[in-house]
Design an enzyme around this catalytic site. Sequence first.
Site, PDB file in Angstrom:
ATOM      1  N   LYS A  28      -1.945 -74.602  16.737  1.00 23.84           N
ATOM      2  CA  LYS A  28      -3.029 -75.597  16.698  1.00 23.84           C
ATOM      3  C   LYS A  28      -2.632 -76.803  15.844  1.00 23.84           C
ATOM      4  O   LYS A  28      -2.779 -77.947  16.262  1.00 23.84           O
ATOM      5  CB  LYS A  28      -4.333 -74.980  16.161  1.00 23.84           C
ATOM      6  CG  LYS A  28      -4.838 -73.809  16.969  1.00 23.84           C
ATOM      7  CD  LYS A  28      -6.128 -73.245  16.414  1.00 23.84           C
ATOM      8  CE  LYS A  28      -6.017 -72.676  15.014  1.00 23.84           C
ATOM      9  NZ  LYS A  28      -5.112 -71.507  14.895  1.00 23.84           N
ATOM     10  N   ARG A 103     -15.319 -71.433  14.407  1.00 20.32           N
ATOM     11  CA  ARG A 103     -14.551 -70.183  14.372  1.00 20.32           C
ATOM     12  C   ARG A 103     -15.470 -68.963  14.401  1.00 20.32           C
ATOM     13  O   ARG A 103     -15.006 -67.842  14.341  1.00 20.32           O
ATOM     14  CB  ARG A 103     -13.713 -70.171  13.093  1.00 20.32           C
ATOM     15  CG  ARG A 103     -12.361 -69.571  13.280  1.00 20.32           C
ATOM     16  CD  ARG A 103     -11.619 -69.683  11.987  1.00 20.32           C
ATOM     17  NE  ARG A 103     -10.917 -70.941  11.927  1.00 20.32           N
ATOM     18  CZ  ARG A 103      -9.655 -71.066  11.543  1.00 20.32           C
ATOM     19  NH1 ARG A 103      -8.978 -70.017  11.186  1.00 20.32           N
ATOM     20  NH2 ARG A 103      -9.089 -72.232  11.503  1.00 20.32           N
ATOM     21  N   ARG A 142       6.729 -69.887   8.755  1.00 22.01           N
ATOM     22  CA  ARG A 142       6.214 -71.270   8.649  1.00 22.01           C
ATOM     23  C   ARG A 142       6.370 -71.832   7.235  1.00 22.01           C
ATOM     24  O   ARG A 142       6.188 -71.139   6.237  1.00 22.01           O
ATOM     25  CB  ARG A 142       4.731 -71.294   9.019  1.00 22.01           C
ATOM     26  CG  ARG A 142       4.111 -72.664   8.761  1.00 22.01           C
ATOM     27  CD  ARG A 142       2.764 -72.802   9.364  1.00 22.01           C
ATOM     28  NE  ARG A 142       1.839 -71.764   8.933  1.00 22.01           N
ATOM     29  CZ  ARG A 142       0.633 -71.621   9.463  1.00 22.01           C
ATOM     30  NH1 ARG A 142       0.240 -72.428  10.429  1.00 22.01           N
ATOM     31  NH2 ARG A 142      -0.158 -70.665   9.034  1.00 22.01           N
ATOM     32  N   ARG A 175       2.539 -71.033   2.652  1.00 16.32           N
ATOM     33  CA  ARG A 175       1.136 -70.760   2.358  1.00 16.32           C
ATOM     34  C   ARG A 175       0.966 -69.309   1.918  1.00 16.32           C
ATOM     35  O   ARG A 175       1.620 -68.416   2.454  1.00 16.32           O
ATOM     36  CB  ARG A 175       0.282 -71.007   3.620  1.00 16.32           C
ATOM     37  CG  ARG A 175      -0.002 -72.457   3.856  1.00 16.32           C
ATOM     38  CD  ARG A 175      -0.582 -72.768   5.222  1.00 16.32           C
ATOM     39  NE  ARG A 175      -1.579 -71.842   5.757  1.00 16.32           N
ATOM     40  CZ  ARG A 175      -2.228 -72.029   6.908  1.00 16.32           C
ATOM     41  NH1 ARG A 175      -1.977 -73.129   7.632  1.00 16.32           N
ATOM     42  NH2 ARG A 175      -3.104 -71.154   7.339  1.00 16.32           N
ATOM     43  N   ARG A 186      -5.788 -61.759   9.074  1.00  8.58           N
ATOM     44  CA  ARG A 186      -6.254 -62.948   9.806  1.00  8.58           C
ATOM     45  C   ARG A 186      -6.324 -62.666  11.302  1.00  8.58           C
ATOM     46  O   ARG A 186      -7.231 -63.133  11.990  1.00  8.58           O
ATOM     47  CB  ARG A 186      -5.306 -64.127   9.547  1.00  8.58           C
ATOM     48  CG  ARG A 186      -5.511 -64.740   8.169  1.00  8.58           C
ATOM     49  CD  ARG A 186      -4.351 -65.584   7.756  1.00  8.58           C
ATOM     50  NE  ARG A 186      -4.174 -66.780   8.543  1.00  8.58           N
ATOM     51  CZ  ARG A 186      -3.043 -67.475   8.597  1.00  8.58           C
ATOM     52  NH1 ARG A 186      -1.983 -67.076   7.914  1.00  8.58           N
ATOM     53  NH2 ARG A 186      -2.974 -68.562   9.316  1.00  8.58           N
TER      54      ARG A 186
HETATM   55  P1  AP5 Z   1       0.973 -73.905  13.530  1.00  7.18           P
HETATM   56  O1  AP5 Z   1       0.902 -75.100  14.402  1.00  7.18           O
HETATM   57  O2  AP5 Z   1       0.987 -74.140  12.056  1.00  7.18           O
HETATM   58  O3  AP5 Z   1      -0.156 -72.840  13.958  1.00  7.18           O
HETATM   59  P2  AP5 Z   1      -1.734 -72.858  13.744  1.00  7.18           P
HETATM   60  O4  AP5 Z   1      -2.339 -72.368  15.014  1.00  7.18           O
HETATM   61  O5  AP5 Z   1      -2.190 -74.193  13.239  1.00  7.18           O
HETATM   62  O6  AP5 Z   1      -1.846 -71.749  12.652  1.00  7.18           O
HETATM   63  P3  AP5 Z   1      -2.707 -71.693  11.329  1.00  7.18           P
HETATM   64  O7  AP5 Z   1      -2.199 -70.507  10.575  1.00  7.18           O
HETATM   65  O8  AP5 Z   1      -2.713 -72.980  10.569  1.00  7.18           O
HETATM   66  O9  AP5 Z   1      -4.082 -71.392  11.924  1.00  7.18           O
HETATM   67  P4  AP5 Z   1      -5.221 -70.731  11.210  1.00  7.18           P
HETATM   68  O10 AP5 Z   1      -6.278 -70.945  12.210  1.00  7.18           O
HETATM   69  O11 AP5 Z   1      -5.032 -69.334  10.787  1.00  7.18           O
HETATM   70  O12 AP5 Z   1      -5.288 -71.496   9.814  1.00  7.18           O
HETATM   71  P5  AP5 Z   1      -6.164 -72.701   9.294  1.00  7.18           P
HETATM   72  O13 AP5 Z   1      -5.286 -73.551   8.485  1.00  7.18           O
HETATM   73  O14 AP5 Z   1      -6.965 -73.316  10.384  1.00  7.18           O
HETATM   74  O15 AP5 Z   1       2.277 -73.065  13.968  1.00  7.18           O
HETATM   75  C1  AP5 Z   1       2.665 -71.883  13.271  1.00  7.18           C
HETATM   76  C2  AP5 Z   1       4.200 -71.841  13.130  1.00  7.18           C
HETATM   77  O16 AP5 Z   1       4.781 -71.715  14.437  1.00  7.18           O
HETATM   78  C3  AP5 Z   1       4.812 -73.102  12.510  1.00  7.18           C
HETATM   79  O17 AP5 Z   1       5.882 -72.741  11.699  1.00  7.18           O
HETATM   80  C4  AP5 Z   1       5.303 -73.920  13.716  1.00  7.18           C
HETATM   81  O18 AP5 Z   1       6.440 -74.704  13.393  1.00  7.18           O
HETATM   82  C5  AP5 Z   1       5.633 -72.826  14.729  1.00  7.18           C
HETATM   83  N1  AP5 Z   1       5.343 -73.230  16.098  1.00  7.18           N
HETATM   84  C6  AP5 Z   1       4.242 -73.902  16.538  1.00  7.18           C
HETATM   85  N2  AP5 Z   1       4.298 -74.080  17.873  1.00  7.18           N
HETATM   86  C7  AP5 Z   1       5.462 -73.479  18.285  1.00  7.18           C
HETATM   87  C8  AP5 Z   1       6.077 -73.301  19.550  1.00  7.18           C
HETATM   88  N3  AP5 Z   1       5.519 -73.779  20.678  1.00  7.18           N
HETATM   89  N4  AP5 Z   1       7.264 -72.634  19.592  1.00  7.18           N
HETATM   90  C9  AP5 Z   1       7.824 -72.156  18.460  1.00  7.18           C
HETATM   91  N5  AP5 Z   1       7.285 -72.301  17.231  1.00  7.18           N
HETATM   92  C10 AP5 Z   1       6.120 -72.947  17.145  1.00  7.18           C
HETATM   93  O19 AP5 Z   1      -7.187 -71.925   8.372  1.00  7.18           O
HETATM   94  C11 AP5 Z   1      -6.764 -71.283   7.187  1.00  7.18           C
HETATM   95  C12 AP5 Z   1      -7.943 -70.556   6.558  1.00  7.18           C
HETATM   96  O20 AP5 Z   1      -9.003 -71.507   6.254  1.00  7.18           O
HETATM   97  C13 AP5 Z   1      -8.633 -69.501   7.434  1.00  7.18           C
HETATM   98  O21 AP5 Z   1      -7.963 -68.266   7.389  1.00  7.18           O
HETATM   99  C14 AP5 Z   1     -10.011 -69.472   6.778  1.00  7.18           C
HETATM  100  O22 AP5 Z   1      -9.997 -68.749   5.596  1.00  7.18           O
HETATM  101  C15 AP5 Z   1     -10.265 -70.933   6.460  1.00  7.18           C
HETATM  102  N6  AP5 Z   1     -10.950 -71.620   7.566  1.00  7.18           N
HETATM  103  C16 AP5 Z   1     -10.435 -72.646   8.333  1.00  7.18           C
HETATM  104  N7  AP5 Z   1     -11.336 -73.025   9.256  1.00  7.18           N
HETATM  105  C17 AP5 Z   1     -12.433 -72.228   9.088  1.00  7.18           C
HETATM  106  C18 AP5 Z   1     -13.676 -72.129   9.758  1.00  7.18           C
HETATM  107  N8  AP5 Z   1     -13.985 -72.912  10.813  1.00  7.18           N
HETATM  108  N9  AP5 Z   1     -14.572 -71.204   9.316  1.00  7.18           N
HETATM  109  C19 AP5 Z   1     -14.282 -70.410   8.254  1.00  7.18           C
HETATM  110  N10 AP5 Z   1     -13.110 -70.447   7.591  1.00  7.18           N
HETATM  111  C20 AP5 Z   1     -12.196 -71.347   7.996  1.00  7.18           C
END
Ligand code: AP5
Length: 234
Positions: A28, A103, A142, A175, A186
């Site tokens: 994402k 979410r 990552r 992270r 997660r």
């Molecule tokens: P990346 O693009 O970083 O993946 P992502 O889907 O953004 O993963 P996140 O871990 O950031 O998502 P998340 O939803 O758990 O965390 P968030 O920060 O939103 O890619 C991952 C890796 O793969 C990278 O190294 C990249 O280089 C690689 N990659 C990407 N695409 C690739 C491809 N096509 N091929 C190969 N490699 C690839 O949330 C964190 C925390 O915040 C949550 O756990 C929660 O506690 C809180 N939070 C956030 N939003 C909410 C909400 N709405 N409600 C409640 N709590 C929330």
Amino acid sequence: MAGPWTFLSQDKGFPMIIVLLGPPGAGKGTQTGALVKRYHLLAISTGDIFRANLTAGTPLGLEAKSYMSQGLLVPDDLTVRLVVDRLAQPDAAQDVLLDGFPRTVYQAEELEKFLASRGQKVDHCLLLDIQEKELTLRLTGRRVCRSCHSVWHLSFSPPPADLVCPSCGGEIYQRDDDKEAAVSNRLKVYQAQTQPVANWYKQKGLLRVVNASGQPLEVEKAIEKALSQGRPQK
Ligand code: AP5
């Protein structure tokens, strides 16, 4: 630069709201970064906002930290308030991409109510679809810039050896929630609380599923294609 979203937005007469859903590590953040560079849209990433507050030591960041480090969701009321306040700011009067929000079904309902109060609605919900075994590999490898949130992967797109971000000079780090114990939590939380959100949008006829297991550029093209096909059918 004109793109399908700009075109659709103009067609509709007011800004588009796009929701980007997907399990942790689906890409994402990577796709959001690429698409923001290419199109005129504002990205709102709840994860990035929580992490920026954590780094700045704000009360919001401190409250979010205890949940995030365990791989749990931050409580709904706090998260909804944060997004609604952000969407009410003047610079959100353009096409918006919501990364990581809603979410929970409650968040989706609250977003719908807020948008309806402004005569708006979600136009598209894109679900990045990928097998679970690939996610753990992506997450544990990552590395992220603490300042500008640029993303690398130790195997697929390695960061510079000095761990200094070439774009902004920020520190590149791992992270806390990318350590293995938090990752498995997660993924469970995603299944239990966020998968139902995809079904909720599906029932509303807004969901498009995008294969996220290819190279980042392939996924970007698949997203473009999904959006250019217009509103999905029920
Ligand atoms: P990346 O693009 O970083 O993946 P992502 O889907 O953004 O993963 P996140 O871990 O950031 O998502 P998340 O939803 O758990 O965390 P968030 O920060 O939103 O890619 C991952 C890796 O793969 C990278 O190294 C990249 O280089 C690689 N990659 C990407 N695409 C690739 C491809 N096509 N091929 C190969 N490699 C690839 O949330 C964190 C925390 O915040 C949550 O756990 C929660 O506690 C809180 N939070 C956030 N939003 C909410 C909400 N709405 N409600 C409640 N709590 C929330």
